[in-house]
Design a protein around this motif. Sequence first.
Motif, PDB file in Angstrom:
ATOM      1  N   ALA A 145      30.868   2.150 -25.587  1.00 35.17           N
ATOM      2  CA  ALA A 145      32.014   3.093 -25.324  1.00 35.17           C
ATOM      3  C   ALA A 145      33.011   2.115 -25.188  1.00 35.17           C
ATOM      4  N   ALA A 146      32.860   1.148 -24.443  1.00 40.01           N
ATOM      5  CA  ALA A 146      34.211   0.040 -24.353  1.00 40.01           C
ATOM      6  C   ALA A 146      34.684  -0.294 -25.642  1.00 40.01           C
ATOM      7  N   ALA A 147      34.047  -0.530 -26.529  1.00 41.29           N
ATOM      8  CA  ALA A 147      34.392  -0.859 -28.191  1.00 41.29           C
ATOM      9  C   ALA A 147      35.059   0.184 -28.670  1.00 41.29           C
ATOM     10  N   ALA A 148      34.551   1.401 -28.559  1.00 40.00           N
ATOM     11  CA  ALA A 148      35.123   2.699 -29.151  1.00 40.00           C
ATOM     12  C   ALA A 148      36.420   3.039 -28.490  1.00 40.00           C
ATOM     13  N   ASP A 149      36.631   2.906 -27.173  1.00 45.15           N
ATOM     14  CA  ASP A 149      37.679   2.923 -26.496  1.00 45.15           C
ATOM     15  C   ASP A 149      38.869   2.283 -26.733  1.00 45.15           C
ATOM     16  N   GLN A 150      38.301   0.841 -26.867  1.00 41.86           N
ATOM     17  CA  GLN A 150      39.296  -0.327 -27.354  1.00 41.86           C
ATOM     18  C   GLN A 150      39.880   0.272 -28.792  1.00 41.86           C
ATOM     19  N   LYS A 151      39.094   0.474 -29.638  1.00 44.89           N
ATOM     20  CA  LYS A 151      39.208   1.071 -31.091  1.00 44.89           C
ATOM     21  C   LYS A 151      40.353   2.222 -31.150  1.00 44.89           C
ATOM     22  N   ARG A 152      39.906   3.053 -30.154  1.00 48.73           N
ATOM     23  CA  ARG A 152      40.967   4.295 -30.167  1.00 48.73           C
ATOM     24  C   ARG A 152      42.284   3.775 -29.855  1.00 48.73           C
ATOM     25  N   ARG A 153      42.288   2.792 -28.797  1.00 49.70           N
ATOM     26  CA  ARG A 153      43.883   2.554 -28.020  1.00 49.70           C
ATOM     27  C   ARG A 153      44.570   1.547 -29.220  1.00 49.70           C
ATOM     28  N   TYR A 154      43.730   0.765 -29.967  1.00 51.79           N
ATOM     29  CA  TYR A 154      44.246  -0.006 -30.974  1.00 51.79           C
ATOM     30  C   TYR A 154      44.911   0.864 -31.903  1.00 51.79           C
ATOM     31  N   GLU A 155      44.097   2.014 -32.431  1.00 52.95           N
ATOM     32  CA  GLU A 155      44.712   2.748 -33.685  1.00 52.95           C
ATOM     33  C   GLU A 155      45.772   3.673 -33.211  1.00 52.95           C
ATOM     34  N   ALA A 156      45.802   3.969 -31.731  1.00 52.87           N
ATOM     35  CA  ALA A 156      47.186   4.740 -31.153  1.00 52.87           C
ATOM     36  C   ALA A 156      48.240   3.921 -31.642  1.00 52.87           C
ATOM     37  N   ARG A 157      47.986   2.779 -30.872  1.00 48.21           N
ATOM     38  CA  ARG A 157      49.230   1.743 -30.958  1.00 48.21           C
ATOM     39  C   ARG A 157      49.806   1.419 -32.423  1.00 48.21           C
ATOM     40  N   LEU A 158      48.740   1.306 -33.242  1.00 49.13           N
ATOM     41  CA  LEU A 158      49.236   1.172 -34.763  1.00 49.13           C
ATOM     42  C   LEU A 158      49.728   2.197 -35.350  1.00 49.13           C
ATOM     43  N   ALA A 159      49.358   3.205 -34.871  1.00 50.82           N
ATOM     44  CA  ALA A 159      50.095   4.649 -35.468  1.00 50.82           C
ATOM     45  C   ALA A 159      51.551   4.586 -34.855  1.00 50.82           C
ATOM     46  N   GLU A 160      51.498   4.268 -33.554  1.00 51.27           N
ATOM     47  CA  GLU A 160      53.068   4.333 -33.044  1.00 51.27           C
ATOM     48  C   GLU A 160      53.792   3.329 -33.817  1.00 51.27           C
ATOM     49  N   LEU A 161      53.300   2.259 -33.975  1.00 56.57           N
ATOM     50  CA  LEU A 161      54.232   1.158 -34.705  1.00 56.57           C
ATOM     51  C   LEU A 161      54.705   1.689 -36.008  1.00 56.57           C
ATOM     52  N   ASN A 162      53.761   2.050 -36.759  1.00 55.20           N
ATOM     53  CA  ASN A 162      54.015   2.638 -38.219  1.00 55.20           C
ATOM     54  C   ASN A 162      55.256   3.967 -38.008  1.00 55.20           C
ATOM     55  N   ARG A 163      54.873   4.703 -37.032  1.00 53.84           N
ATOM     56  CA  ARG A 163      55.820   5.788 -36.796  1.00 53.84           C
ATOM     57  C   ARG A 163      57.410   5.217 -36.513  1.00 53.84           C
ATOM     58  N   SER A 164      57.331   4.042 -35.680  1.00 51.77           N
ATOM     59  CA  SER A 164      58.560   3.415 -35.306  1.00 51.77           C
ATOM     60  C   SER A 164      58.919   2.975 -36.610  1.00 51.77           C
ATOM     61  N   ARG A 165      58.320   2.201 -37.392  1.00 47.16           N
ATOM     62  CA  ARG A 165      58.718   1.669 -38.521  1.00 47.16           C
ATOM     63  C   ARG A 165      59.474   2.680 -39.714  1.00 47.16           C
ATOM     64  N   LEU A 166      58.870   3.916 -39.819  1.00 43.14           N
ATOM     65  CA  LEU A 166      59.198   4.740 -40.716  1.00 43.14           C
ATOM     66  C   LEU A 166      60.447   5.321 -40.144  1.00 43.14           C
ATOM     67  N   LYS A 167      60.615   5.682 -39.000  1.00 43.42           N
ATOM     68  CA  LYS A 167      61.759   6.204 -38.118  1.00 43.42           C
ATOM     69  C   LYS A 167      62.824   5.085 -38.482  1.00 43.42           C
ATOM     70  N   LYS A 168      62.710   4.067 -38.394  1.00 42.24           N
ATOM     71  CA  LYS A 168      63.669   2.950 -38.411  1.00 42.24           C
ATOM     72  C   LYS A 168      64.181   2.781 -39.889  1.00 42.24           C
ATOM     73  N   ALA A 169      63.228   2.850 -40.866  1.00 41.17           N
ATOM     74  CA  ALA A 169      63.593   2.942 -42.285  1.00 41.17           C
ATOM     75  C   ALA A 169      64.424   4.139 -42.877  1.00 41.17           C
ATOM     76  N   GLY A 170      64.013   5.187 -42.070  1.00 39.11           N
ATOM     77  CA  GLY A 170      64.732   6.558 -42.510  1.00 39.11           C
ATOM     78  C   GLY A 170      66.164   6.561 -41.956  1.00 39.11           C
ATOM     79  N   SER A 171      66.348   5.770 -40.888  1.00 39.62           N
ATOM     80  CA  SER A 171      67.822   5.865 -40.392  1.00 39.62           C
ATOM     81  C   SER A 171      68.664   4.919 -41.103  1.00 39.62           C
ATOM     82  N   GLN A 172      68.165   4.018 -41.930  1.00 33.48           N
ATOM     83  CA  GLN A 172      68.797   2.796 -42.662  1.00 33.48           C
ATOM     84  C   GLN A 172      69.424   3.468 -44.015  1.00 33.48           C
TER      85      GLN A 172
END
Length: 194
Positions: free
Chosen positions: A167-194
């Motif tokens: 359960a702890a590993a699944a929770d850690q994976k979920r949090r990691y994937e959420a952070r990764l998705a947020e980073l990707n959204r930030s990068r796409l947003k930054k790339a779109g504004s340039q």
Amino acid sequence: MRVMGVDPGLTRCGIALVESGRGRQVTALDVDVVRTPADMDLAKRLNSVYDAACHWMDVHDPEVVAIERVFAQHQVSTAMGTAQAGGVIALAASQRGVPVRFHTPSEVKAAVTGNGRADKAQVTAMVTRILGLQQAPRPADAADALALAICHCWRAPMIERMARAEAAAADQKRRYEARLAELNRSRLKKAGSQ
């Protein structure tokens, strides 16, 4: 922990109750074998097993019911009867809010004897020794029910630790994937504004 061990069967259904103490200490509280005649109607046989299981749970108030998992046997009719008996016992436990855990015969043998291929005589001898009984439980279904309860007492802490770790590993994976998705959204947003 108070564990009701069940070696399911229609002709003979072993039922036992043990209580775990410190470490690997276990104490037998009760053991019996429910018998139904082979010529009795199947529904009545299952009802007899169900009634006995209900009585045991109402009298002994187990914290968990450990049932032998039926996975394969040479005779299909025997496997079916065993599975049906295990099913009505699981139903009785579920109706009372008692958790049910299933253990394979090899898991039980390995826990009690150290050998997953031990024969019935070895299981009976070790159950007698572990519980400090004056006489070996008879028939073998009684010894098997005690072995199931012992197995669960000894395996439950490890199973719980593994479940918590998963359960702890699944929770850690979920949090990691959420952070990764947020980073990707930030990068796409930054790339779109340039």
